[in-house]
Design a protein around this motif. Structure first.
Motif, PDB file in Angstrom:
ATOM      1  N   SER A   1     -40.281 -12.976  -5.330  1.00  0.00           N
ATOM      2  CA  SER A   1     -40.195 -12.112  -4.136  1.00  0.00           C
ATOM      3  C   SER A   1     -40.226 -10.638  -4.526  1.00  0.00           C
TER       4      SER A   1
ATOM      5  N   LYS B   1     -43.452  -8.350  -3.589  1.00  0.00           N
ATOM      6  CA  LYS B   1     -43.081  -7.622  -2.365  1.00  0.00           C
ATOM      7  C   LYS B   1     -44.155  -6.613  -1.959  1.00  0.00           C
TER       8      LYS B   1
ATOM      9  N   SER C   1     -46.855  -7.038   1.178  1.00  0.00           N
ATOM     10  CA  SER C   1     -46.688  -6.085   2.288  1.00  0.00           C
ATOM     11  C   SER C   1     -48.028  -5.743   2.916  1.00  0.00           C
TER      12      SER C   1
ATOM     13  N   ARG D   1     -45.961 -12.476   4.587  1.00  0.00           N
ATOM     14  CA  ARG D   1     -45.022 -11.801   3.700  1.00  0.00           C
ATOM     15  C   ARG D   1     -43.671 -12.530   3.718  1.00  0.00           C
TER      16      ARG D   1
ATOM     17  N   CYS E   1     -34.311 -14.052  -0.873  1.00  0.00           N
ATOM     18  CA  CYS E   1     -35.758 -13.770  -0.756  1.00  0.00           C
ATOM     19  C   CYS E   1     -36.058 -13.030   0.547  1.00  0.00           C
TER      20      CYS E   1
ATOM     21  N   THR F   1     -37.909  -9.475   1.048  1.00  0.00           N
ATOM     22  CA  THR F   1     -39.214  -9.319   1.701  1.00  0.00           C
ATOM     23  C   THR F   1     -39.098  -8.826   3.138  1.00  0.00           C
TER      24      THR F   1
END
Lengths: 238, 281
Positions: A36, A40, A44, A51, A113, A117
Protein backbone atom coordinates in the motif's frame (compact mmCIF):
# COMPACT_ATOMS: atom_id res chain seq x y z
CA UNK A 1 -22.68 -33.08 18.12
CA UNK A 2 -22.96 -29.90 20.19
CA UNK A 3 -21.16 -26.70 19.28
CA UNK A 4 -18.81 -25.45 22.00
CA UNK A 5 -17.76 -21.79 22.07
CA UNK A 6 -15.17 -22.70 24.70
CA UNK A 7 -13.47 -25.16 22.33
CA UNK A 8 -13.59 -22.63 19.48
CA UNK A 9 -12.03 -19.93 21.70
CA UNK A 10 -9.38 -22.39 22.91
CA UNK A 11 -8.30 -23.04 19.31
CA UNK A 12 -8.43 -19.31 18.47
CA UNK A 13 -6.29 -18.52 21.53
CA UNK A 14 -3.76 -21.15 20.53
CA UNK A 15 -3.60 -19.66 17.02
CA UNK A 16 -2.92 -16.21 18.43
CA UNK A 17 -0.08 -17.41 20.70
CA UNK A 18 1.40 -19.45 17.88
CA UNK A 19 1.16 -16.76 15.20
CA UNK A 20 2.86 -13.99 17.17
CA UNK A 21 5.92 -16.26 17.40
CA UNK A 22 5.79 -17.18 13.72
CA UNK A 23 7.99 -14.81 11.66
CA UNK A 24 6.60 -16.16 8.38
CA UNK A 25 3.06 -15.12 9.29
CA UNK A 26 4.14 -11.73 10.61
CA UNK A 27 6.06 -11.12 7.38
CA UNK A 28 3.07 -12.07 5.24
CA UNK A 29 0.82 -9.80 7.30
CA UNK A 30 3.18 -6.90 6.73
CA UNK A 31 3.37 -7.35 2.94
CA UNK A 32 0.03 -5.71 2.01
CA UNK A 33 0.92 -2.71 4.18
CA UNK A 34 4.26 -2.32 2.42
CA UNK A 35 2.49 -2.73 -0.93
CA UNK A 36 0.00 0.00 0.00
CA UNK A 37 2.83 2.40 0.87
CA UNK A 38 4.78 1.61 -2.30
CA UNK A 39 1.76 1.78 -4.59
CA UNK A 40 0.05 4.75 -3.00
CA UNK A 41 1.41 7.32 -5.46
CA UNK A 42 0.88 5.14 -8.54
CA UNK A 43 -2.62 4.07 -7.59
CA UNK A 44 -3.56 7.68 -6.94
CA UNK A 45 -3.44 8.21 -10.66
CA UNK A 46 -6.14 5.59 -11.19
CA UNK A 47 -9.72 6.00 -10.17
CA UNK A 48 -10.57 6.22 -6.49
CA UNK A 49 -12.22 2.80 -6.30
CA UNK A 50 -9.20 0.93 -7.77
CA UNK A 51 -6.92 2.81 -5.38
CA UNK A 52 -9.03 1.40 -2.59
CA UNK A 53 -9.95 -2.09 -3.76
CA UNK A 54 -6.55 -3.35 -4.97
CA UNK A 55 -4.77 -3.09 -1.58
CA UNK A 56 -7.86 -4.51 0.14
CA UNK A 57 -7.93 -7.51 -2.21
CA UNK A 58 -4.21 -8.07 -1.71
CA UNK A 59 -4.67 -7.95 2.07
CA UNK A 60 -7.52 -10.45 1.88
CA UNK A 61 -5.63 -12.76 -0.50
CA UNK A 62 -2.26 -12.66 1.27
CA UNK A 63 -3.43 -12.61 4.89
CA UNK A 64 -6.94 -14.04 4.72
CA UNK A 65 -6.16 -16.81 2.26
CA UNK A 66 -2.43 -17.46 2.12
CA UNK A 67 -1.70 -17.13 5.84
CA UNK A 68 -4.70 -19.37 6.53
CA UNK A 69 -3.34 -21.93 4.05
CA UNK A 70 0.12 -21.77 5.62
CA UNK A 71 -1.23 -22.28 9.14
CA UNK A 72 -3.30 -25.29 8.16
CA UNK A 73 -0.65 -26.96 6.02
CA UNK A 74 1.89 -26.52 8.83
CA UNK A 75 -0.55 -28.27 11.18
CA UNK A 76 -0.78 -31.12 8.71
CA UNK A 77 2.97 -31.29 8.19
CA UNK A 78 3.63 -31.47 11.94
CA UNK A 79 0.74 -33.88 12.64
CA UNK A 80 -0.96 -31.43 14.99
CA UNK A 81 -4.11 -31.22 12.85
CA UNK A 82 -4.61 -34.96 13.41
CA UNK A 83 -4.39 -34.35 17.17
CA UNK A 84 -7.17 -31.76 16.86
CA UNK A 85 -9.20 -34.13 14.69
CA UNK A 86 -8.84 -36.83 17.37
CA UNK A 87 -10.11 -34.47 20.07
CA UNK A 88 -13.81 -33.79 20.70
CA UNK A 89 -13.55 -30.54 18.68
CA UNK A 90 -15.90 -30.64 15.68
CA UNK A 91 -14.77 -29.65 12.16
CA UNK A 92 -16.74 -26.39 12.49
CA UNK A 93 -15.05 -25.55 15.81
CA UNK A 94 -11.59 -26.34 14.44
CA UNK A 95 -12.08 -24.37 11.23
CA UNK A 96 -13.80 -21.37 12.85
CA UNK A 97 -11.22 -21.32 15.66
CA UNK A 98 -8.39 -21.25 13.16
CA UNK A 99 -10.18 -18.67 11.01
CA UNK A 100 -10.87 -16.31 13.92
CA UNK A 101 -7.22 -15.32 14.27
CA UNK A 102 -6.80 -14.91 10.51
CA UNK A 103 -9.91 -12.70 10.43
CA UNK A 104 -8.50 -10.42 13.12
CA UNK A 105 -5.16 -10.18 11.30
CA UNK A 106 -6.82 -9.50 7.94
CA UNK A 107 -9.13 -6.81 9.29
CA UNK A 108 -6.25 -5.11 11.11
CA UNK A 109 -4.08 -5.18 7.97
CA UNK A 110 -6.98 -3.94 5.81
CA UNK A 111 -7.65 -1.03 8.16
CA UNK A 112 -3.99 0.01 7.99
CA UNK A 113 -4.04 -0.32 4.18
CA UNK A 114 -7.20 1.80 4.02
CA UNK A 115 -5.65 4.46 6.21
CA UNK A 116 -2.68 4.59 3.84
CA UNK A 117 -4.61 4.61 0.56
CA UNK A 118 -7.69 6.49 1.76
CA UNK A 119 -11.34 5.44 1.70
CA UNK A 120 -13.60 6.73 -1.11
CA UNK A 121 -17.01 8.22 -0.34
CA UNK A 122 -19.05 5.02 -0.16
CA UNK A 123 -22.00 3.52 1.69
CA UNK A 124 -20.31 1.89 4.70
CA UNK A 125 -22.97 -0.84 4.96
CA UNK A 126 -22.29 -2.06 1.42
CA UNK A 127 -18.56 -1.74 1.98
CA UNK A 128 -18.65 -3.99 5.06
CA UNK A 129 -20.86 -6.56 3.34
CA UNK A 130 -18.63 -6.75 0.25
CA UNK A 131 -15.45 -7.03 2.32
CA UNK A 132 -16.92 -9.69 4.63
CA UNK A 133 -18.20 -11.76 1.71
CA UNK A 134 -14.84 -11.62 -0.09
CA UNK A 135 -12.98 -12.38 3.14
CA UNK A 136 -15.07 -15.50 3.80
CA UNK A 137 -14.54 -16.69 0.22
CA UNK A 138 -10.77 -16.20 0.30
CA UNK A 139 -10.42 -17.70 3.76
CA UNK A 140 -12.36 -20.74 2.59
CA UNK A 141 -10.11 -21.00 -0.48
CA UNK A 142 -7.04 -20.63 1.76
CA UNK A 143 -8.35 -23.34 4.08
CA UNK A 144 -8.93 -25.67 1.13
CA UNK A 145 -5.43 -24.98 -0.22
CA UNK A 146 -3.96 -25.67 3.23
CA UNK A 147 -5.87 -28.93 3.55
CA UNK A 148 -4.84 -30.10 0.07
CA UNK A 149 -1.15 -29.16 0.49
CA UNK A 150 1.00 -31.78 2.17
CA UNK A 151 3.56 -29.31 3.53
CA UNK A 152 3.77 -25.59 4.24
CA UNK A 153 6.15 -25.09 1.31
CA UNK A 154 3.75 -26.90 -1.02
CA UNK A 155 1.16 -24.25 -0.16
CA UNK A 156 2.95 -21.82 -2.46
CA UNK A 157 2.88 -24.26 -5.38
CA UNK A 158 -0.79 -25.11 -4.89
CA UNK A 159 -2.06 -21.74 -3.73
CA UNK A 160 -0.14 -18.91 -5.32
CA UNK A 161 -1.31 -19.44 -8.93
CA UNK A 162 -4.94 -19.58 -7.78
CA UNK A 163 -4.69 -16.54 -5.51
CA UNK A 164 -2.71 -14.48 -8.02
CA UNK A 165 -5.32 -15.23 -10.68
CA UNK A 166 -8.14 -14.26 -8.33
CA UNK A 167 -6.51 -10.98 -7.24
CA UNK A 168 -4.81 -9.76 -10.40
CA UNK A 169 -7.11 -11.36 -12.97
CA UNK A 170 -9.74 -8.59 -12.86
CA UNK A 171 -7.01 -5.91 -12.90
CA UNK A 172 -4.90 -7.10 -15.81
CA UNK A 173 -7.23 -9.31 -17.88
CA UNK A 174 -9.10 -6.43 -19.59
CA UNK A 175 -5.76 -5.30 -21.05
CA UNK A 176 -5.29 -8.69 -22.73
CA UNK A 177 -8.48 -8.23 -24.75
CA UNK A 178 -9.04 -12.00 -24.95
CA UNK A 179 -12.74 -12.75 -24.78
CA UNK A 180 -12.33 -16.25 -23.27
CA UNK A 181 -10.22 -14.88 -20.42
CA UNK A 182 -12.73 -12.11 -19.81
CA UNK A 183 -15.56 -14.66 -19.77
CA UNK A 184 -13.73 -16.61 -17.04
CA UNK A 185 -12.85 -13.45 -15.10
CA UNK A 186 -16.54 -12.51 -15.23
CA UNK A 187 -17.30 -15.39 -12.85
CA UNK A 188 -14.65 -14.88 -10.19
CA UNK A 189 -15.52 -13.14 -6.91
CA UNK A 190 -12.78 -10.50 -6.98
CA UNK A 191 -14.15 -9.19 -10.29
CA UNK A 192 -17.62 -8.89 -8.77
CA UNK A 193 -16.12 -7.31 -5.64
CA UNK A 194 -14.58 -4.56 -7.77
CA UNK A 195 -17.62 -4.20 -10.04
CA UNK A 196 -20.00 -4.13 -7.10
CA UNK A 197 -18.12 -1.50 -5.14
CA UNK A 198 -17.71 0.55 -8.32
CA UNK A 199 -21.47 0.36 -8.83
CA UNK A 200 -22.04 1.53 -5.26
CA UNK A 201 -19.62 4.45 -5.56
CA UNK A 202 -20.85 5.55 -8.99
CA UNK A 203 -24.50 4.90 -8.14
CA UNK A 204 -24.96 2.56 -11.14
CA UNK A 205 -28.19 1.09 -9.86
CA UNK A 206 -29.21 -1.78 -7.63
CA UNK A 207 -29.24 -4.40 -10.37
CA UNK A 208 -25.43 -4.40 -10.69
CA UNK A 209 -25.05 -4.35 -6.90
CA UNK A 210 -27.39 -7.31 -6.37
CA UNK A 211 -25.79 -9.21 -9.25
CA UNK A 212 -22.32 -8.89 -7.73
CA UNK A 213 -23.57 -9.63 -4.21
CA UNK A 214 -25.41 -12.68 -5.55
CA UNK A 215 -22.21 -13.92 -7.19
CA UNK A 216 -20.26 -13.45 -3.96
CA UNK A 217 -22.98 -15.23 -1.98
CA UNK A 218 -22.85 -18.25 -4.30
CA UNK A 219 -19.04 -18.33 -4.05
CA UNK A 220 -19.29 -18.06 -0.27
CA UNK A 221 -21.63 -21.04 0.02
CA UNK A 222 -19.71 -23.18 -2.48
CA UNK A 223 -16.27 -22.43 -1.01
CA UNK A 224 -17.53 -23.17 2.53
CA UNK A 225 -19.02 -26.47 1.40
CA UNK A 226 -15.74 -27.27 -0.36
CA UNK A 227 -13.84 -26.75 2.90
CA UNK A 228 -16.16 -29.01 4.88
CA UNK A 229 -16.00 -31.65 2.15
CA UNK A 230 -12.19 -31.64 2.06
CA UNK A 231 -11.89 -31.54 5.87
CA UNK A 232 -14.17 -34.52 6.32
CA UNK A 233 -12.20 -36.35 3.64
CA UNK A 234 -8.94 -35.61 5.47
CA UNK A 235 -10.34 -36.87 8.78
CA UNK A 236 -10.06 -40.39 7.47
CA UNK A 237 -6.90 -41.87 6.03
CA UNK A 238 -7.13 -43.56 2.68
CA UNK B 1 -14.87 -59.64 32.34
CA UNK B 2 -16.66 -57.18 30.04
CA UNK B 3 -15.19 -56.63 26.56
CA UNK B 4 -14.38 -53.04 25.70
CA UNK B 5 -13.13 -53.76 22.17
CA UNK B 6 -14.57 -56.50 19.97
CA UNK B 7 -13.21 -57.23 16.51
CA UNK B 8 -14.75 -59.94 14.33
CA UNK B 9 -13.48 -60.97 10.90
CA UNK B 10 -11.99 -57.54 10.27
CA UNK B 11 -10.50 -57.02 6.83
CA UNK B 12 -8.88 -53.98 5.28
CA UNK B 13 -7.81 -53.65 1.66
CA UNK B 14 -5.53 -50.85 0.39
CA UNK B 15 -6.35 -50.87 -3.31
CA UNK B 16 -5.10 -54.37 -4.22
CA UNK B 17 -3.13 -55.03 -1.03
CA UNK B 18 -4.68 -56.96 1.85
CA UNK B 19 -3.53 -55.11 5.00
CA UNK B 20 -5.73 -57.01 7.48
CA UNK B 21 -7.27 -60.39 6.90
CA UNK B 22 -10.01 -61.96 9.00
CA UNK B 23 -8.82 -60.41 12.26
CA UNK B 24 -10.77 -61.40 15.38
CA UNK B 25 -9.99 -60.56 19.00
CA UNK B 26 -11.47 -59.02 22.12
CA UNK B 27 -9.95 -56.67 24.65
CA UNK B 28 -11.34 -56.86 28.15
CA UNK B 29 -12.04 -53.79 30.24
CA UNK B 30 -9.08 -52.94 32.45
CA UNK B 31 -6.40 -55.02 30.72
CA UNK B 32 -3.24 -54.04 28.88
CA UNK B 33 -3.48 -55.75 25.53
CA UNK B 34 -0.40 -55.99 23.34
CA UNK B 35 -0.42 -56.16 19.57
CA UNK B 36 2.97 -57.43 18.48
CA UNK B 37 4.26 -57.51 14.97
CA UNK B 38 7.03 -56.29 12.70
CA UNK B 39 6.78 -53.11 10.64
CA UNK B 40 4.11 -53.45 7.97
CA UNK B 41 2.23 -56.23 9.73
CA UNK B 42 -0.95 -54.13 10.15
CA UNK B 43 -0.59 -52.78 13.70
CA UNK B 44 -1.01 -49.11 12.83
CA UNK B 45 -3.84 -49.92 10.42
CA UNK B 46 -5.66 -51.69 13.27
CA UNK B 47 -5.17 -48.76 15.65
CA UNK B 48 -6.41 -46.30 13.02
CA UNK B 49 -9.54 -48.38 12.47
CA UNK B 50 -10.22 -48.71 16.20
CA UNK B 51 -9.77 -44.94 16.70
CA UNK B 52 -12.04 -43.94 13.79
CA UNK B 53 -9.24 -42.62 11.58
CA UNK B 54 -9.61 -45.27 8.92
CA UNK B 55 -12.56 -47.08 7.37
CA UNK B 56 -12.43 -50.83 7.09
CA UNK B 57 -13.38 -53.03 4.19
CA UNK B 58 -15.40 -55.71 5.99
CA UNK B 59 -16.03 -57.30 9.36
CA UNK B 60 -17.46 -55.98 12.61
CA UNK B 61 -15.70 -53.63 15.01
CA UNK B 62 -17.08 -52.44 18.34
CA UNK B 63 -15.25 -50.02 20.60
CA UNK B 64 -16.96 -48.83 23.79
CA UNK B 65 -20.16 -50.47 22.66
CA UNK B 66 -20.53 -49.16 19.10
CA UNK B 67 -18.76 -49.00 15.76
CA UNK B 68 -16.01 -46.37 15.84
CA UNK B 69 -16.93 -44.74 12.52
CA UNK B 70 -20.64 -44.09 12.69
CA UNK B 71 -21.05 -40.38 13.44
CA UNK B 72 -20.28 -40.51 17.16
CA UNK B 73 -17.13 -38.42 17.00
CA UNK B 74 -17.25 -36.00 19.95
CA UNK B 75 -18.66 -38.49 22.43
CA UNK B 76 -16.41 -41.31 21.24
CA UNK B 77 -13.21 -39.28 20.99
CA UNK B 78 -13.78 -37.82 24.45
CA UNK B 79 -13.56 -41.35 25.88
CA UNK B 80 -10.38 -42.53 24.16
CA UNK B 81 -6.78 -41.36 24.13
CA UNK B 82 -4.37 -41.88 21.25
CA UNK B 83 -0.59 -41.70 21.25
CA UNK B 84 1.52 -42.49 18.22
CA UNK B 85 5.24 -42.07 17.69
CA UNK B 86 4.60 -39.15 15.33
CA UNK B 87 1.97 -37.34 17.41
CA UNK B 88 2.60 -33.66 16.77
CA UNK B 89 2.99 -30.80 19.22
CA UNK B 90 2.98 -27.03 18.66
CA UNK B 91 6.70 -26.23 18.58
CA UNK B 92 6.33 -22.50 19.22
CA UNK B 93 4.12 -22.99 22.29
CA UNK B 94 5.25 -23.99 25.77
CA UNK B 95 4.62 -27.41 27.26
CA UNK B 96 1.88 -25.92 29.41
CA UNK B 97 0.17 -24.06 26.55
CA UNK B 98 0.16 -27.21 24.43
CA UNK B 99 -1.55 -29.16 27.19
CA UNK B 100 -3.86 -26.34 28.32
CA UNK B 101 -5.34 -26.23 24.80
CA UNK B 102 -6.36 -29.88 25.04
CA UNK B 103 -7.66 -29.41 28.60
CA UNK B 104 -10.11 -26.88 27.17
CA UNK B 105 -11.00 -29.11 24.21
CA UNK B 106 -11.76 -32.03 26.55
CA UNK B 107 -13.41 -29.85 29.21
CA UNK B 108 -10.82 -30.77 31.85
CA UNK B 109 -9.64 -28.20 34.45
CA UNK B 110 -6.13 -26.95 33.78
CA UNK B 111 -5.37 -27.43 37.47
CA UNK B 112 -5.06 -31.18 36.79
CA UNK B 113 -1.96 -30.56 34.66
CA UNK B 114 0.31 -29.97 37.65
CA UNK B 115 -0.04 -33.54 38.90
CA UNK B 116 0.30 -35.03 35.44
CA UNK B 117 3.46 -33.06 34.69
CA UNK B 118 4.84 -34.25 38.03
CA UNK B 119 4.08 -37.85 37.04
CA UNK B 120 6.23 -37.60 33.91
CA UNK B 121 8.91 -35.38 35.54
CA UNK B 122 8.18 -32.35 33.38
CA UNK B 123 7.07 -29.84 36.03
CA UNK B 124 10.31 -27.90 35.77
CA UNK B 125 9.85 -27.59 32.00
CA UNK B 126 6.22 -26.48 31.96
CA UNK B 127 7.15 -23.07 30.49
CA UNK B 128 9.77 -24.40 28.06
CA UNK B 129 8.95 -24.09 24.37
CA UNK B 130 8.35 -27.51 22.84
CA UNK B 131 10.95 -26.84 20.13
CA UNK B 132 13.59 -26.84 22.89
CA UNK B 133 12.65 -30.29 24.23
CA UNK B 134 14.38 -33.61 23.52
CA UNK B 135 12.48 -36.38 21.71
CA UNK B 136 11.92 -38.23 24.97
CA UNK B 137 10.50 -35.14 26.66
CA UNK B 138 8.21 -34.47 23.69
CA UNK B 139 6.96 -38.04 23.89
CA UNK B 140 6.14 -37.54 27.58
CA UNK B 141 4.22 -34.37 26.71
CA UNK B 142 2.20 -36.24 24.09
CA UNK B 143 1.55 -38.98 26.65
CA UNK B 144 0.14 -36.39 29.07
CA UNK B 145 -1.98 -34.97 26.26
CA UNK B 146 -3.34 -38.46 25.51
CA UNK B 147 -4.30 -39.15 29.14
CA UNK B 148 -5.24 -35.74 30.59
CA UNK B 149 -8.96 -36.48 30.13
CA UNK B 150 -8.67 -39.89 31.86
CA UNK B 151 -9.67 -41.94 28.79
CA UNK B 152 -11.44 -45.25 29.20
CA UNK B 153 -9.18 -46.74 26.50
CA UNK B 154 -5.68 -45.57 25.67
CA UNK B 155 -4.33 -46.54 22.25
CA UNK B 156 -0.55 -46.53 22.09
CA UNK B 157 1.18 -47.05 18.75
CA UNK B 158 4.90 -47.68 19.32
CA UNK B 159 4.94 -45.28 22.30
CA UNK B 160 8.60 -45.72 23.21
CA UNK B 161 10.24 -46.14 19.82
CA UNK B 162 13.65 -44.43 19.68
CA UNK B 163 13.56 -43.46 23.37
CA UNK B 164 16.41 -44.09 25.80
CA UNK B 165 15.95 -46.74 28.56
CA UNK B 166 15.36 -44.17 31.33
CA UNK B 167 12.53 -42.53 29.40
CA UNK B 168 11.10 -45.94 28.52
CA UNK B 169 10.99 -46.97 32.20
CA UNK B 170 9.36 -43.68 33.13
CA UNK B 171 6.67 -44.06 30.48
CA UNK B 172 6.07 -47.70 31.43
CA UNK B 173 5.54 -46.75 35.08
CA UNK B 174 3.08 -44.02 34.07
CA UNK B 175 1.17 -46.52 31.95
CA UNK B 176 1.01 -49.08 34.76
CA UNK B 177 -0.35 -46.44 37.14
CA UNK B 178 -2.93 -45.37 34.58
CA UNK B 179 -3.98 -48.99 34.12
CA UNK B 180 -4.26 -49.47 37.91
CA UNK B 181 -6.56 -46.42 37.89
CA UNK B 182 -8.88 -48.20 35.44
CA UNK B 183 -7.76 -47.28 31.91
CA UNK B 184 -7.70 -50.11 29.38
CA UNK B 185 -4.56 -49.95 27.26
CA UNK B 186 -4.23 -51.16 23.68
CA UNK B 187 -0.51 -51.24 22.91
CA UNK B 188 1.05 -51.93 19.54
CA UNK B 189 4.77 -52.52 19.46
CA UNK B 190 7.50 -54.49 17.79
CA UNK B 191 9.43 -54.38 21.08
CA UNK B 192 8.94 -57.75 22.81
CA UNK B 193 10.51 -56.55 26.09
CA UNK B 194 7.96 -53.77 26.22
CA UNK B 195 5.13 -56.21 25.63
CA UNK B 196 6.43 -58.61 28.27
CA UNK B 197 6.87 -55.78 30.77
CA UNK B 198 3.40 -54.32 30.34
CA UNK B 199 0.88 -56.63 28.74
CA UNK B 200 -1.56 -59.05 30.34
CA UNK B 201 -2.25 -60.63 26.95
CA UNK B 202 -0.55 -60.32 23.61
CA UNK B 203 -1.54 -61.06 20.03
CA UNK B 204 1.04 -61.76 17.32
CA UNK B 205 0.19 -60.03 14.08
CA UNK B 206 1.86 -61.20 10.90
CA UNK B 207 0.91 -60.15 7.37
CA UNK B 208 -2.44 -58.85 8.60
CA UNK B 209 -3.38 -62.05 10.45
CA UNK B 210 -3.24 -63.06 14.12
CA UNK B 211 -1.00 -66.10 14.53
CA UNK B 212 -1.23 -66.42 18.35
CA UNK B 213 -3.08 -64.78 21.24
CA UNK B 214 -2.56 -65.49 24.93
CA UNK B 215 -0.80 -64.31 28.07
CA UNK B 216 2.98 -63.98 27.69
CA UNK B 217 3.44 -66.74 30.31
CA UNK B 218 1.12 -69.17 28.55
CA UNK B 219 2.81 -68.54 25.22
CA UNK B 220 6.21 -69.19 26.76
CA UNK B 221 5.00 -72.37 28.45
CA UNK B 222 3.30 -73.63 25.28
CA UNK B 223 6.33 -73.04 23.11
CA UNK B 224 9.12 -73.81 25.59
CA UNK B 225 11.24 -76.97 25.26
CA UNK B 226 10.79 -77.88 28.95
CA UNK B 227 14.47 -77.83 29.87
CA UNK B 228 16.46 -76.10 32.59
CA UNK B 229 19.93 -74.63 32.36
CA UNK B 230 22.08 -75.15 35.44
CA UNK B 231 25.40 -73.41 35.75
CA UNK B 232 28.23 -75.20 37.58
CA UNK B 233 31.95 -74.33 37.91
CA UNK B 234 32.44 -76.38 34.73
CA UNK B 235 29.97 -74.25 32.79
CA UNK B 236 26.28 -74.34 31.78
CA UNK B 237 24.47 -77.67 31.54
CA UNK B 238 20.98 -78.39 30.24
CA UNK B 239 18.76 -80.84 32.11
CA UNK B 240 15.22 -81.96 31.40
CA UNK B 241 12.16 -81.09 33.49
CA UNK B 242 11.75 -84.74 34.50
CA UNK B 243 12.87 -87.12 37.27
CA UNK B 244 16.42 -87.39 35.90
CA UNK B 245 16.72 -83.63 35.73
CA UNK B 246 15.39 -83.25 39.27
CA UNK B 247 17.96 -85.77 40.52
CA UNK B 248 20.79 -83.95 38.76
CA UNK B 249 19.76 -80.58 40.25
CA UNK B 250 19.42 -82.18 43.68
CA UNK B 251 22.90 -83.63 43.34
CA UNK B 252 24.40 -80.27 42.33
CA UNK B 253 22.74 -78.51 45.28
CA UNK B 254 24.00 -81.12 47.75
CA UNK B 255 27.53 -80.94 46.39
CA UNK B 256 27.48 -77.14 46.45
CA UNK B 257 28.29 -77.02 42.74
CA UNK B 258 25.11 -75.19 41.62
CA UNK B 259 25.97 -71.60 40.76
CA UNK B 260 22.78 -70.63 38.88
CA UNK B 261 19.58 -72.17 37.60
CA UNK B 262 17.26 -70.89 34.84
CA UNK B 263 14.20 -72.33 33.14
CA UNK B 264 14.55 -72.25 29.36
CA UNK B 265 11.36 -70.45 28.34
CA UNK B 266 11.58 -68.77 24.98
CA UNK B 267 11.14 -65.00 24.70
CA UNK B 268 8.13 -63.63 22.88
CA UNK B 269 10.51 -62.77 20.06
CA UNK B 270 11.63 -66.41 19.83
CA UNK B 271 8.01 -67.59 19.76
CA UNK B 272 7.14 -65.04 17.08
CA UNK B 273 9.99 -66.27 14.88
CA UNK B 274 8.94 -69.89 15.51
CA UNK B 275 5.32 -69.20 14.55
CA UNK B 276 5.82 -66.85 11.63
CA UNK B 277 9.28 -67.53 10.32
CA UNK B 278 10.22 -63.82 10.59
CA UNK B 279 11.61 -61.48 13.22
CA UNK B 280 9.87 -58.66 15.04
CA UNK B 281 12.11 -55.80 13.82
Amino acid sequence: MTFSLNRLLAIAGKEWKDSVRNPQILLMAGMPIVFSILMKGQLSEGNAIDRFTVPVMIAIAVVGAFVQALMISEEKEKNTLRALMLSPASPVEVLLGKSAMTTVYTIAVMVVCMLITGIPAINIGYLIIYILFLLVIFMALGTSIGLISRTASETSIVGLPILLFFVFGPIFAPGLKVSFVMDVIGFIPSYHFMEGLSAVVHDEGREQIWLSLGNLLVWMVLSTLLVLFIYRGKRFDK
Amino acid sequence: MESIIEVNNLAKMYQNKQALNNLSFQVKKGEIFGFLGPSGSGKTTTVKILTSQLRYTSGRVTVLGAAPDRGRKANFLGRIGVLTDNSGLYDRLSVYDNLALFCRLYGVPESSLGGLLDTVNLSADRNTLVQQLSKGMKQRVTLVRAILHRPEILFLDEPTSALDPVNVLQIHETLRQLNRDGTTIFLTTHNMQEAEALCGRVAFLNNGEISALDTPLQLRLQHGDKTITVTTPKGPEIVGQDAAGANRINELIRSGALLAIHSNEPTLGDIFVKLTGRGLE
